[in-house]
Design a protein around this motif. Structure first.
Motif, short mmCIF file in Angstrom:
data_model
loop_
_atom_site.label_atom_id
_atom_site.label_comp_id
_atom_site.label_asym_id
_atom_site.label_seq_id
_atom_site.Cartn_x
_atom_site.Cartn_y
_atom_site.Cartn_z
N GLN A 39 0.84 -1.19 0.00
CA GLN A 39 0.00 0.00 0.00
C GLN A 39 0.88 1.23 0.00
OE1 GLN A 39 -2.97 0.12 3.09
NE2 GLN A 39 -4.23 1.53 1.91
N GLU A 46 -2.89 -3.29 -2.61
CA GLU A 46 -2.94 -4.11 -3.81
C GLU A 46 -2.15 -5.39 -3.63
OE1 GLU A 46 -1.15 -2.19 -7.18
OE2 GLU A 46 0.80 -1.97 -6.19
N ALA A 60 1.32 -10.09 -9.51
CA ALA A 60 0.76 -8.94 -10.21
C ALA A 60 1.62 -8.69 -11.44
CB ALA A 60 0.77 -7.72 -9.30
N SER A 107 -8.38 -11.06 -2.89
CA SER A 107 -8.39 -9.65 -2.50
C SER A 107 -8.02 -9.55 -1.01
CB SER A 107 -9.77 -9.06 -2.74
OG SER A 107 -10.72 -9.67 -1.88
#
Length: 124
Positions: A39, A46, A60, A107
């Motif tokens: 963050q 994320e 990611a 998430s």
């Protein structure tokens, strides 16, 4: 109770490397679904990388090819090796764990346990 303690953050120049550690107590990480999140100021938390109970990993797009997540079962410690760091990688990094062996949409809300975070600062 379950505790996750991150370490290894710091300040580096662009192109440098850091290895973050997340040591767990009260919980066996080998049976958990683990994740690294970050963050940055003013931004949402994320996902960076995840690893499930059979060792499958995901990343990611922004860190693919530069970051590697791994788990040392003997040490009950999760790692995030970060290479070729960029200024945009600057953030507070958190490790997270959940008792489920797999999460299809990992998430932040899906994870039950969190560490306190470790700050990474990358200068250009």
């Amino acid at each position: 109770g379950v505790q996750l303690v991150e370490s290894g953050g710091g300040s580096v120049q662009a192109g440098g490397s850091l290895r973050l550690s997340c040591e767990a107590s009260g919980y066996t990480l080998s049976s958990a679904y683990m994740g690294w999140f970050r963050q940055a100021p003013g931004k949402e938390r994320e996902g960076v990388a995840t690893i499930d109970s059979v060792g499958s990993t995901s990343y990611a797009d922004s860190v693919k090819g530069r970051f590697t997540v791994s788990l040392d079962n003997a040490q009950n410690t999760l790692y995030l090796q970060m290479n070729n760091l960029k200024p945009e990688d600057s953030a507070v990094y958190y490790c997270a764990a959940d008792y489920r062996s797999y999460i299809s949409s990992p998430s932040p809300a899906e994870f039950a346990y969190w560490g306190q975070g470790t700050r990474v600062t990358v200068s250009s």
